[in-house]
Write an enzyme that holds these catalytic residues in place. Structure first.
Site, mmCIF file in Angstrom:
data_model
loop_
_atom_site.group_PDB
_atom_site.id
_atom_site.type_symbol
_atom_site.label_atom_id
_atom_site.label_comp_id
_atom_site.label_asym_id
_atom_site.label_seq_id
_atom_site.Cartn_x
_atom_site.Cartn_y
_atom_site.Cartn_z
ATOM 1 N N GLY A 1 3.495 1.064 0.851
ATOM 2 C CA GLY A 1 4.190 2.328 0.676
ATOM 3 C C GLY A 1 3.275 3.504 0.407
ATOM 4 N N SER A 2 3.807 4.468 -0.359
ATOM 5 C CA SER A 2 3.188 5.792 -0.491
ATOM 6 C C SER A 2 1.857 5.820 -1.219
ATOM 7 C CB SER A 2 4.157 6.729 -1.223
ATOM 8 O OG SER A 2 5.372 6.836 -0.512
ATOM 9 N N ALA A 3 1.404 4.713 -1.753
ATOM 10 C CA ALA A 3 0.098 4.680 -2.408
ATOM 11 C C ALA A 3 -1.018 5.106 -1.460
ATOM 12 C CB ALA A 3 -0.188 3.278 -2.951
ATOM 13 N N VAL A 4 -0.805 4.964 -0.133
ATOM 14 C CA VAL A 4 -1.858 5.295 0.832
ATOM 15 C C VAL A 4 -1.842 6.766 1.236
ATOM 16 C CG1 VAL A 4 -1.736 2.946 1.745
ATOM 17 C CG2 VAL A 4 -0.498 4.786 2.915
ATOM 18 N N LYS A 5 -0.952 7.571 0.685
ATOM 19 C CA LYS A 5 -0.819 8.959 1.147
ATOM 20 C C LYS A 5 -2.063 9.800 0.888
ATOM 21 C CE LYS A 5 4.243 9.201 1.124
ATOM 22 N NZ LYS A 5 5.458 9.682 0.443
#
Length: 674
Positions: free
Chosen positions: A373-377
């Site tokens: 999920g959004s941890a890679v943003k």
């Protein structure tokens, strides 16, 4: 005439004896007195493992053992006789004896009955060379009945088990016959060594683990003496002076550092006569225990992290929609050196009695991968800067996206016009999507098709790999996986890639990724071994350093320092400013954390086959602290945390408690030093 003939015969005999004594006497004397020097290699204990503070993690426990060394002139009959004598003194396990070995042994002790298994016609064919020895033997094996096998009595089975161990290796190499021998048996064998040629009593060892199951999977396992070297690795090890029944590392650290931990065998020279009898023994070189490993792991911290994972998992399991939650992972790492401070993983399963228990699953940090999920943003924003799709401070309108022939796509809340920092703070999906649309040469128009250049998949993945996402981190453990890139390429999947809901990543990759951001752009290779040291005899003492593992930069981000600092600030806002997605859990922390949360819609792929394909939510968290001078980086991954649209924020709960534990432990130690 008779007297004369006798005289001549005696004269010839005397001349011949004289020739033998005078001409060949020295040769015969040397033959009678001939001895042979035979050097035998005896195994030594493996090296120990210590944590970064000098605490013993893995040690060796001495055990009584009985060995057998086969000499070059030893016959099978002599080995069998020795095995029979030894069987009368010791007990040995016989339940696992293979049927084939029992048949071979039956033929060995019943040669006449074995001959009767072959018909006269078959013996005739054998004499005519129409049947060979192997074919005759195979017929004998085939015709041994089950009753005949079951007729082997207890003493015969014990003899077979011992005889089998005698034959398990090469000549002149001690073979372990029995380990962990009781004192009474050990004494009896020692007293009868003269009647047991080749048998000896010695000290063997077994691995012990000072912290029980803590970090157990990562420490690895060693083969048993019975199993010896795995078949597929036999040639490699035998070429390096190993013996067939040597114990070797078979997983994780024990395998990776086999050359360091194995040690230097003791060399003993035995002087034997021509019959193989030992006349004298001389120690050529003392054995040397394997070198010791000092790990980067802090075992006090490791125990705290594991306890936190267990507490939060059991607590979450009490809440609804968490039936499929069965694992969680945490990695703590020094972002500047790559030293792994804690590598923790737990998995709920069943023990041998069917009871539900929490098992160590630290290995899952490198061998399993998930949508995070959004941890890679943070990587998405930096890739946007690099490609020119956005600039620091660029604004986008966070609005529901209506793409022709596709469902409406939106952030978890509509935020209106926001910049890059705000997009990280509140985890805007739409900002990421519009960034990657620009990267792929597209232009969003409501209710219109969205043609994109699919080479953007390669651009994104290549950029992500510079952070450690989707590629092996290089950690010093075997069997690290790289994750799974999605195979299909459509506009929607490219958008999902940008928010961490397409390709899968391992927990250790997330730790390397956030460390790269925390340290200003260096992708550091994570490692578990800090030092290699010489062994010392004193109890649990550390010897001189042989090698100190230095930090290794795998690559440097091809990005401006100001860009990386801007993402660092966005991560700080996530945890400390306004309505950041992790503020409620981290704002009160006094160590200035920064990070990024992640929630991914995924599908269950666990051990319950009947539930595979069920829609679930994966939770993740990456963090570093302090935000202005990072000393620790963290990754938390909780796959299949819950079903439905809401559930416990176990990623944030674990993350907060773990960082608290790190800084509390640091303060305790500093206070003790004062």
């Amino acid at each position: 005439m008779l007297f004369f003939v006798v005289f001549l015969l005696f004269s010839v005999l005397i001349l011949r004896l004289g020739e033998l004594q005078i001409v060949f006497g020295d040769d015969f004397k040397r033959e009678i007195e001939r001895t042979e020097d035979i050097t035998v290699n005896n195994p030594v204990p493996r090296g120990k493992m210590f944590d970064r503070n000098g605490k013993v993690i893995v040690d060796n426990k001495p055990l009584n053992a009985i060995t057998y060394t086969k000499y070059q002139q030893t016959t099978q009959k002599e080995m069998l006789q020795t095995a029979e004598r030894l069987a009368k003194i010791i007990d040995i396990e016989t339940k696992k004896l293979p049927v084939r070995d029992k048949k071979d042994f039956w033929i060995l002790i019943h040669p006449e009955k074995a001959k009767d298994k072959i018909t006269e016609k078959e013996w005739a064919l054998y004499k005519q060379n129409e049947l060979n020895d192997k074919q005759i033997y195979d017929l004998q094996l085939k015709r041994i009945t089950e009753n005949e096998i079951n007729g082997l009595n207890k003493e015969e089975l014990k003899t077979l088990a011992i005889y089998r161990q005698f034959n398990s290796g090469y000549a002149l190499t001690p073979q372990i016959v029995k380990v962990n021998v009781e004192n009474k048996e050990f004494a009896m064998v020692s007293e009868n060594l003269e009647s047991l040629p080749g048998v000896d009593t010695t000290t063997d060892w077994t691995r012990t683990y000072a912290f029980g199951s803590t970090l157990r999977t990562i420490l690895g396992d060693v083969t048993t003496s019975e199993a010896g070297i795995p078949k597929e690795q036999l040639e490699k090890y035998m070429a390096r002076d190993y013996s067939r029944n040597d114990r070797v590392g078979k997983s994780y650290l024990e395998l990776k550092y086999e050359d360091v931990l194995h040690g230097q065998k003791a060399k003993v020279k035995n002087v034997t006569d021509k019959t193989g009898k030992i006349l004298s023994t001389e120690v050529v070189s003392e054995g040397k225990r394997g070198k010791d490993l000092v790990l980067t792991i802090d075992m006090d911290l490791q125990k705290k992290v594991e306890n936190i994972i267990e507490d939060e998992m059991w607590s979450a399991k009490q809440k609804p929609n968490t039936a499929l939650l069965d694992r969680a992972f945490v990695v703590l790492m020094d972002p500047h050196t790559g030293e792994v401070l804690s590598l923790a993983g737990k998995q709920i399963g069943k023990d041998k009695n069917g009871k539900t228990v929490m098992k160590d699953f630290a290995g899952g940090n490198i061998t399993t991968s998930y949508n995070v999920g959004s941890a890679v943003k943070g990587a998405t924003i930096l890739t946007g800067y690099k490609t020119g799709a956005i600039q620091p401070g660029s604004t986008q309108l966070d609005e529901p996206l209506r793409i022709a022939s596709s469902p409406v796509m939106s952030s978890w809340r509509t935020f209106g016009r926001i910049n890059d920092l705000r997009a990280l703070q509140v985890s805007s999906n739409v900002y990421m999507w519009k960034t990657v649309i620009a990267m792929a040469g597209g232009q969003y128009r409501a209710n219109q098709p969205l043609p994109l250049d699919y080479s953007a998949f390669d651009t994104m993945r290549q950029s992500f790999s510079q952070f450690g996402l989707g590629t092996r981190t290089g950690i010093d453990l075997p069997n690290e996986m790289s994750g799974f890139p999605g195979a299909d390429r459509t506009p929607g999947l490219l958008l999902f890639l940008s928010i961490g809901q397409y390709d899968t990543y391992t927990p250790i990759q997330l730790a390397q990724y956030v460390s790269t951001i925390a340290n200003g752009g260096n992708r550091i290779q994570p490692h578990l071994v800090k030092e290699i040291r010489e062994p010392v005899m004193e109890n649990n003492e550390l010897g001189p350093i042989v090698e100190e593992i230095q930090p290794k930069v795998l690559n440097r981000l091809d990005m401006k320092e100001s860009w990386i600092k801007r993402v660092q600030e966005g991560f700080r806002m996530v945890m400390q400013v306004g309505d950041g997605t992790a503020v409620s859990h981290f704002k009160s922390a006094d160590y200035s954390p920064a990070g990024k949360t992640g929630t991914a819609e995924a599908f269950y792929d666990g051990s319950d086959k009947s539930k595979r394909g069920t829609e679930v939510m994966n939770l993740s968290l990456v963090s570093f602290a302090p935000s202005d001078n990072p000393e620790v980086a963290m990754a938390v991954v909780v796959p299949w945390a819950y079903q439905g649209n809401s559930g416990p924020s176990i990623n944030n709960l674990i993350g907060r408690r773990v960082l608290d534990a790190y800084f509390d432990l640091k303060k305790e130690r500093q206070d003790k030093e004062k």
